[in-house]
Motif scaffolding. Structure first.
Motif, short mmCIF file in Angstrom:
data_model
loop_
_atom_site.label_atom_id
_atom_site.label_comp_id
_atom_site.label_asym_id
_atom_site.label_seq_id
_atom_site.Cartn_x
_atom_site.Cartn_y
_atom_site.Cartn_z
N MET A 1 20.81 34.17 34.23
CA MET A 1 21.67 34.45 33.04
C MET A 1 23.14 33.60 32.93
N LYS A 2 23.47 33.35 33.98
CA LYS A 2 24.88 32.46 34.01
C LYS A 2 24.12 30.94 33.65
N LYS A 3 23.16 30.48 33.81
CA LYS A 3 22.83 29.27 33.70
C LYS A 3 22.55 29.01 32.29
N ASP A 4 22.15 30.13 31.40
CA ASP A 4 21.65 30.14 30.04
C ASP A 4 23.15 30.21 29.32
N LYS A 5 24.23 30.80 29.69
CA LYS A 5 25.52 30.86 29.25
C LYS A 5 26.08 29.62 29.12
N ILE A 6 26.03 28.92 30.36
CA ILE A 6 26.43 27.66 30.60
C ILE A 6 25.82 26.47 29.68
N ILE A 7 24.65 26.59 29.44
CA ILE A 7 23.93 25.69 28.41
C ILE A 7 24.50 25.97 27.05
N TYR A 8 24.51 27.44 26.81
CA TYR A 8 24.87 27.64 25.23
C TYR A 8 26.43 27.21 25.40
N TRP A 9 27.32 27.39 26.18
CA TRP A 9 28.62 27.03 25.78
C TRP A 9 28.84 25.26 25.96
N ILE A 10 28.02 24.71 26.55
CA ILE A 10 28.13 23.23 26.43
C ILE A 10 27.79 22.79 25.19
N ALA A 11 26.42 23.22 24.71
CA ALA A 11 26.04 22.77 23.46
C ALA A 11 26.79 23.26 22.32
N THR A 12 27.31 24.58 22.48
CA THR A 12 28.28 24.93 21.43
C THR A 12 29.59 24.35 21.54
N GLY A 13 30.26 23.97 22.54
CA GLY A 13 31.40 23.17 22.64
C GLY A 13 31.29 21.75 22.20
N ILE A 14 29.92 21.17 22.24
CA ILE A 14 29.82 19.70 21.63
C ILE A 14 29.93 19.88 20.27
N ILE A 15 29.19 21.00 19.76
CA ILE A 15 29.02 21.25 18.32
C ILE A 15 30.39 21.44 17.59
N VAL A 16 31.27 22.42 18.38
CA VAL A 16 32.46 22.69 17.90
C VAL A 16 33.48 21.51 17.95
N ALA A 17 33.47 20.74 18.98
CA ALA A 17 34.27 19.44 19.12
C ALA A 17 34.10 18.61 17.76
N VAL A 18 32.69 18.12 17.69
CA VAL A 18 32.20 17.41 16.72
C VAL A 18 32.86 17.61 15.23
N MET A 19 32.66 19.12 15.07
CA MET A 19 32.90 19.76 13.73
C MET A 19 34.50 19.73 13.38
N LEU A 20 35.26 20.07 14.64
CA LEU A 20 36.61 20.07 14.75
C LEU A 20 37.08 18.66 14.36
N TRP A 21 36.60 17.72 14.95
CA TRP A 21 37.14 16.38 15.12
C TRP A 21 36.95 15.83 13.69
N SER A 22 35.90 16.05 13.10
CA SER A 22 35.31 15.65 11.61
C SER A 22 36.16 16.19 10.74
N ALA A 23 36.29 17.31 10.76
CA ALA A 23 37.18 18.13 9.76
C ALA A 23 38.54 17.68 9.76
N ILE A 24 39.28 17.22 11.04
CA ILE A 24 40.52 16.91 11.07
C ILE A 24 40.71 15.44 10.50
N ASN A 25 39.67 14.77 11.00
CA ASN A 25 39.55 13.31 10.55
C ASN A 25 39.47 13.59 8.97
N PHE A 26 38.72 14.02 8.49
CA PHE A 26 38.73 14.34 6.97
C PHE A 26 40.19 14.60 6.18
N SER A 27 40.90 15.41 6.98
CA SER A 27 41.88 15.94 6.37
C SER A 27 43.22 14.81 6.60
#
Length: 128
Positions: A1-27
């Motif tokens: 289960m720990k491995k699954d959470k790590i994979i989840y948060w890495i993938a989610t972190g990538i998406i969150v970082a990209v979407m945050l960066w682009s939103a800030i860039n757009f602004s």
């Protein structure tokens, strides 16, 4: 289960970082007005997309957000990434730009699948 959470948060972190960066860039990046015009998109859409990305990021990172809202965020980000690909290719931009969009889309799918897995939700099959 720990491995699954790590994979989840890495993938989610990538998406969150990209979407945050682009939103800030757009602004805050004045060049983005020209980029939206280049893609044939109206100026107001840049603001709408910025707000939607911020809300989607919050939906994914705040644990107590209801499941259905998180699904809307995943769906919205998927539509955003697919639409960006179509917009760039339609405006004559390089196909190489789509390597990033594809990588982020795959990260989004991994995040979505692992969200279901670590929360014991299981992906339901449509009834016949």
């Amino acid at each position: 289960m720990k491995k699954d959470k790590i994979i989840y948060w890495i993938a989610t972190g990538i998406i969150v970082a990209v979407m945050l960066w682009s939103a800030i860039n757009f602004s805050f990046n004045e060049e983005m007005k020209g980029a939206f015009a280049h893609l044939g998109l109206p100026g107001w859409f840049r603001i709408e997309l910025t707000v939607a990305k911020f809300l989607g990021v919050l939906a994914l990172v705040i644990p107590m957000i209801p499941h259905r809202i998180k699904e809307f965020a995943y769906f919205g980000f998927a539509i955003t990434l697919i639409s960006a690909t179509i917009a760039h290719l339609s405006s004559g931009d390089s196909v190489l730009l789509e390597i990033g969009h594809t990588f982020f889309f795959v990260s989004l799918v991994i995040s979505y699948l692992y969200y279901y897995k670590i929360n014991g939700l299981g992906l339901s099959k449509p009834s016949s």
